[in-house]
Scaffold this motif. Structure first.
Motif, short mmCIF file in Angstrom:
data_model
loop_
_atom_site.label_atom_id
_atom_site.label_comp_id
_atom_site.label_asym_id
_atom_site.label_seq_id
_atom_site.Cartn_x
_atom_site.Cartn_y
_atom_site.Cartn_z
N PHE A 200 0.82 -1.21 0.00
CA PHE A 200 0.00 0.00 0.00
C PHE A 200 0.86 1.26 0.00
CE2 PHE A 200 -3.68 -2.59 1.67
CZ PHE A 200 -4.45 -2.41 0.52
N ARG B 258 2.39 4.25 -9.14
CA ARG B 258 1.22 3.60 -9.75
C ARG B 258 1.33 3.65 -11.26
NH1 ARG B 258 -1.68 6.39 -5.82
NH2 ARG B 258 -2.58 7.82 -7.33
N TRP C 262 -15.47 -8.46 -0.15
CA TRP C 262 -15.55 -8.29 -1.58
C TRP C 262 -14.89 -9.46 -2.29
CZ3 TRP C 262 -13.32 -2.86 -0.50
CH2 TRP C 262 -14.36 -2.00 -0.11
N MET D 150 -6.99 9.26 -4.75
CA MET D 150 -6.60 7.85 -4.68
C MET D 150 -5.34 7.67 -3.85
SD MET D 150 -6.24 5.35 -7.85
CE MET D 150 -7.03 3.80 -7.75
N SER D 151 -4.44 8.65 -4.00
CA SER D 151 -3.22 8.60 -3.20
C SER D 151 -3.52 8.68 -1.71
CB SER D 151 -2.28 9.74 -3.59
OG SER D 151 -1.74 9.52 -4.87
N PHE E 117 -4.75 5.27 -0.47
CA PHE E 117 -3.68 4.29 -0.32
C PHE E 117 -2.74 4.67 0.82
CE2 PHE E 117 -4.49 2.80 -4.80
CZ PHE E 117 -4.91 1.54 -4.41
N LYS E 118 -2.51 5.97 0.98
CA LYS E 118 -1.66 6.41 2.07
C LYS E 118 -2.29 6.02 3.40
CE LYS E 118 0.63 9.89 0.84
NZ LYS E 118 1.06 11.25 0.43
N LEU F 294 -4.26 3.56 3.87
CA LEU F 294 -4.22 2.10 4.02
C LEU F 294 -2.83 1.55 4.29
CD1 LEU F 294 -6.62 1.03 1.12
CD2 LEU F 294 -7.14 1.26 3.55
N ALA F 295 -1.84 2.39 4.13
CA ALA F 295 -0.46 1.94 4.30
C ALA F 295 -0.08 1.71 5.76
CB ALA F 295 0.51 2.93 3.66
N ASP F 296 -0.91 2.13 6.69
CA ASP F 296 -0.60 1.96 8.11
C ASP F 296 -1.48 0.88 8.74
OD1 ASP F 296 0.70 3.49 10.65
OD2 ASP F 296 -1.31 2.74 11.09
N PRO F 297 -0.85 -0.07 9.44
CA PRO F 297 -1.58 -1.20 10.03
C PRO F 297 -2.64 -0.76 11.03
CG PRO F 297 0.80 -1.53 10.19
CD PRO F 297 0.59 -0.12 9.74
N ARG G 49 -5.59 0.45 9.11
CA ARG G 49 -6.35 -0.65 8.49
C ARG G 49 -7.17 -1.37 9.55
NH1 ARG G 49 -1.55 -1.71 5.75
NH2 ARG G 49 -1.14 -3.59 6.98
N LEU H 245 -10.32 0.54 10.29
CA LEU H 245 -11.31 0.36 9.24
C LEU H 245 -12.00 -1.00 9.38
CD1 LEU H 245 -9.45 1.81 6.12
CD2 LEU H 245 -11.21 2.91 7.52
N GLU H 246 -11.21 -2.01 9.69
CA GLU H 246 -11.80 -3.35 9.88
C GLU H 246 -12.79 -3.36 11.03
OE1 GLU H 246 -9.50 -7.03 9.85
OE2 GLU H 246 -7.79 -5.80 9.25
N LEU I 146 -14.24 3.64 0.13
CA LEU I 146 -13.20 2.62 0.03
C LEU I 146 -13.43 1.75 -1.20
CD1 LEU I 146 -10.78 1.18 1.22
CD2 LEU I 146 -12.33 -0.11 2.69
N GLU I 147 -14.66 1.36 -1.38
CA GLU I 147 -14.99 0.49 -2.50
C GLU I 147 -14.70 1.18 -3.84
OE1 GLU I 147 -18.93 -1.02 -2.39
OE2 GLU I 147 -18.63 -2.39 -4.08
N MET J 142 -11.01 1.18 -4.53
CA MET J 142 -10.58 -0.16 -4.91
C MET J 142 -11.05 -0.51 -6.32
SD MET J 142 -8.72 -1.64 -2.74
CE MET J 142 -7.99 -0.33 -1.80
N PHE K 72 -8.97 1.37 -8.87
CA PHE K 72 -7.63 0.82 -9.00
C PHE K 72 -7.61 -0.55 -9.66
CE2 PHE K 72 -4.02 -1.65 -7.44
CZ PHE K 72 -3.00 -0.88 -7.95
#
Lengths: 97, 97
Positions: free
Chosen positions: A5, A14, A85, B1-2, B5-6, B8-11, B14, B17-18, B72-73, B76, B79
């Motif tokens: 990511f 990208r 998804w 979009m950046s 992704f930015k 999402l780059a951190d655990p 993420r 979000l989960e 988010l969808e 995704m 991309f």
DNA sequence: CTCCTATTTCGATGTTTTTCTAAATATCAA
DNA sequence: TTGATATTTAGAAAAACATCGAAATAGGAG
């Protein structure tokens, strides 16, 4: 997953991945499509390599970058699954490599 | 979009979000699931908000975070399309908002 | 060997990110 | 108003990132 990511968080990276989706390209060819110096691009390559999103093949004086589509797909698969998804490849035919 | 992704780059992000995928939660509830200070978590919220991945609702003294699944969808979708993939939601039913 | 081309590495610089503690803000209850 | 709780903001320090020009490395041509 974080490395993937993080790699995707940059527009230049990208774009490189998109270009490589068409066909493998040398660092020089890729450089013709972006507006940054080759030195900078080279460090973007390093990020992509760290994420295993590309692989390299040295041919004499040039280095050709290949997209590791399976790695990208796997990461997307893992992530999208978390949100219920389903990701499917339209063109699944090249198991030749 | 950046920005997505930015984010999402951190655990930690993420994970947030989960967690929010299950149900909206307050900052305090979310804080119980991670091992960083609330102040740090708050700045992660800011990143998620900047990416429009979450929205907030103030209820008295608490702030409840909601996942913006559609954002988010969409990211995704955009991309994965670039790589010839198809993303489908298994559970598409809440258009109520 | 010398020169040219392709690419990376080095060193510098400025920006962004991550994380913390402490302080500020806002709401509710008494 | 005072006190307790929930959350964010401020300020600081360290680490990571992005970017460039210049130098280094490596292959091929002559």
């Amino acid at each position: 997953m974080s490395t993937v990511f993080k790699a995707l968080a940059d527009p230049t990276r990208r774009k490189v991945l998109e270009l490589l989706r068409e066909k493998p390209m040398t660092a020089g060819e890729l450089a013709e499509h972006v507006v940054i110096t080759k030195a900078t691009l080279s460090s973007h390559f390093a990020v992509l390599k760290a994420a295993s999103l590309v692989s390299t093949v040295k041919e004499g004086t040039t280095i050709t970058y290949h997209l590791r589509l399976s790695v990208l797909e796997e990461a997307m698969l893992d992530f999208t699954r978390l949100f219920g998804w389903t990701l499917s490849s339209s063109e699944t035919s090249e198991v030749t490599e």
